[in-house]
Design an enzyme around this catalytic site. Structure first.
Site, PDB file in Angstrom:
ATOM      1  N   LYS A  44       1.486  -0.818   2.830  1.00  0.00           N
ATOM      2  CA  LYS A  44       2.447  -0.154   3.717  1.00  0.00           C
ATOM      3  C   LYS A  44       1.714   0.468   4.896  1.00  0.00           C
ATOM      4  O   LYS A  44       0.745   1.204   4.727  1.00  0.00           O
ATOM      5  CB  LYS A  44       3.242   0.907   2.960  1.00  0.00           C
ATOM      6  CG  LYS A  44       4.372   1.497   3.786  1.00  0.00           C
ATOM      7  CD  LYS A  44       5.385   2.218   2.921  1.00  0.00           C
ATOM      8  CE  LYS A  44       6.552   2.735   3.752  1.00  0.00           C
ATOM      9  NZ  LYS A  44       7.288   1.641   4.427  1.00  0.00           N
TER      10      LYS A  44
ATOM     11  N   THR B  98      12.912  -2.229   9.621  1.00  0.00           N
ATOM     12  CA  THR B  98      11.518  -1.954   9.961  1.00  0.00           C
ATOM     13  C   THR B  98      11.352  -0.473  10.276  1.00  0.00           C
ATOM     14  O   THR B  98      12.147   0.100  11.027  1.00  0.00           O
ATOM     15  CB  THR B  98      11.078  -2.781  11.184  1.00  0.00           C
ATOM     16  OG1 THR B  98      11.336  -4.160  10.921  1.00  0.00           O
ATOM     17  CG2 THR B  98       9.603  -2.584  11.475  1.00  0.00           C
ATOM     18  N   THR B  99      10.335   0.154   9.713  1.00  0.00           N
ATOM     19  CA  THR B  99      10.057   1.555  10.009  1.00  0.00           C
ATOM     20  C   THR B  99       8.812   1.646  10.893  1.00  0.00           C
ATOM     21  O   THR B  99       8.124   0.669  11.116  1.00  0.00           O
ATOM     22  CB  THR B  99       9.852   2.359   8.716  1.00  0.00           C
ATOM     23  OG1 THR B  99       8.777   1.786   7.957  1.00  0.00           O
ATOM     24  CG2 THR B  99      11.111   2.345   7.861  1.00  0.00           C
TER      25      THR B  99
ATOM     26  N   ASN C 218      15.977   2.800   4.599  1.00  0.00           N
ATOM     27  CA  ASN C 218      15.961   2.175   3.276  1.00  0.00           C
ATOM     28  C   ASN C 218      17.364   1.640   2.994  1.00  0.00           C
ATOM     29  O   ASN C 218      18.338   2.390   3.101  1.00  0.00           O
ATOM     30  CB  ASN C 218      15.550   3.207   2.222  1.00  0.00           C
ATOM     31  CG  ASN C 218      15.176   2.572   0.898  1.00  0.00           C
ATOM     32  OD1 ASN C 218      15.905   1.742   0.382  1.00  0.00           O
ATOM     33  ND2 ASN C 218      14.047   2.979   0.354  1.00  0.00           N
TER      34      ASN C 218
ATOM     35  N   THR D 186      11.727   6.332   4.592  1.00  0.00           N
ATOM     36  CA  THR D 186      12.601   6.970   3.597  1.00  0.00           C
ATOM     37  C   THR D 186      12.249   8.439   3.442  1.00  0.00           C
ATOM     38  O   THR D 186      13.134   9.304   3.397  1.00  0.00           O
ATOM     39  CB  THR D 186      12.477   6.247   2.246  1.00  0.00           C
ATOM     40  OG1 THR D 186      12.830   4.872   2.416  1.00  0.00           O
ATOM     41  CG2 THR D 186      13.385   6.877   1.196  1.00  0.00           C
TER      42      THR D 186
ATOM     43  N   HIS E 184       3.653   4.603  -2.288  1.00  0.00           N
ATOM     44  CA  HIS E 184       3.932   3.212  -1.948  1.00  0.00           C
ATOM     45  C   HIS E 184       2.688   2.349  -2.162  1.00  0.00           C
ATOM     46  O   HIS E 184       1.585   2.870  -2.339  1.00  0.00           O
ATOM     47  CB  HIS E 184       4.390   3.080  -0.488  1.00  0.00           C
ATOM     48  CG  HIS E 184       5.836   3.375  -0.289  1.00  0.00           C
ATOM     49  ND1 HIS E 184       6.296   4.640   0.015  1.00  0.00           N
ATOM     50  CD2 HIS E 184       6.942   2.583  -0.337  1.00  0.00           C
ATOM     51  CE1 HIS E 184       7.614   4.607   0.142  1.00  0.00           C
ATOM     52  NE2 HIS E 184       8.025   3.370  -0.062  1.00  0.00           N
ATOM     53  N   HIS E 185       2.891   1.046  -2.061  1.00  0.00           N
ATOM     54  CA  HIS E 185       1.820   0.064  -2.193  1.00  0.00           C
ATOM     55  C   HIS E 185       0.801   0.211  -1.070  1.00  0.00           C
ATOM     56  O   HIS E 185       1.097   0.778   0.000  1.00  0.00           O
ATOM     57  CB  HIS E 185       2.402  -1.355  -2.200  1.00  0.00           C
ATOM     58  CG  HIS E 185       3.333  -1.605  -1.056  1.00  0.00           C
ATOM     59  ND1 HIS E 185       2.890  -1.989   0.202  1.00  0.00           N
ATOM     60  CD2 HIS E 185       4.688  -1.505  -0.960  1.00  0.00           C
ATOM     61  CE1 HIS E 185       3.927  -2.132   1.006  1.00  0.00           C
ATOM     62  NE2 HIS E 185       5.028  -1.848   0.336  1.00  0.00           N
TER      63      HIS E 185
END
Length: 222
Positions: free
Chosen positions: A125, A62-63, A88, A132, A121-122
């Site tokens: 997010k 988890t970020t 990542n 990353t 990213h999607h």
């Protein structure tokens, strides 16, 4: 990610004994050999702490919660727990991390180039930039005159990270060094989430029966 991790874990002969989504866990975590946490930034700290309390090694992907990372490391050391965090878990991305660090060291004394980054990213997010991207940026900063990163208008001493959220993009990261006469670019593009899930399961397999705080470099012997 949870579904992707479960699929790969089952394919590799593992059993899923607890699944947690939003509701609290009613089962005892102690029945698990390893826990894998890909949750929400607001829940990550408590999830990891709970695993450490139950003496269950925990893999965290988890970020967006890293302002408390040092706290959890100290807690894990105090409890003699087992913990690994990576921004990542993709094996390809971790090779990319090493390539980025190597290039940053090469470029350190070449003043003609300015460095910038981009991540895509999607739209789902939550954090920006991605964990990353922050890992990549920190390595660049460590070997350059940049003092910090910025996703907005950047000062000369700031590393600019362009952040894009579109469609269902699994993840693209690019580091570019540009001069008046040419540019040098390294790029990693994920085609799907399988690489992230596989790396997390590989990390969990490696982590079982170990004690301490680890990184993907340990898992991959990089």
């Amino acid at each position: 990610m949870g579904k992707a991790i479960e699929k790969i874990a089952l394919e590799r002969g593992h059993e899923i004994v607890i699944r947690k989504d939003v509701e609290p866990i009613e089962m005892d975590l102690g029945i698990a050999d390893v826990a894998i946490d890909f949750s929400h930034p607001s829940a990550a700290y408590d999830n990891i702490k709970n695993c450490i309390d139950k003496a269950v090694p925990v893999v965290s992907g988890t970020t967006g919660w890293l302002d408390r990372y040092d706290e959890i490391v100290a807690y894990c050391e105090k409890k003699k727990g087992t913990f690994i965090y990576a921004s990542n878990y993709s094996i390809g991305v971790n090779l990319f991390f090493n390539l980025n660090a190597y290039l940053a060291k090469l470029m350190k004394n070449i003043g003609e180039y300015d460095v910038s980054m981009e991540e895509i990213h999607h739209i789902h997010k939550l954090d920006a930039p991605s964990g990353t991207a922050i890992t990549l940026a920190n390595e660049v900063i460590a070997h350059s005159e940049k003092t910090n990163w910025n996703i907005g208008p950047a000062e000369p001493k700031e590393l600019f990270i362009k952040v894009t959220r579109e469609g269902e993009v699994p993840g693209t990261h690019k580091v570019c060094y540009t001069s008046a006469i040419d540019s040098i670019e390294i790029k990693h593009t994920a085609f799907n989430r399988t690489g992230f899930a596989l790396g997390a399961v590989v990390a969990a397999e490696w982590l079982k029966d170990k004690k301490g705080i680890f990184h993907m470099k340990d898992v991959l012997s990089l």
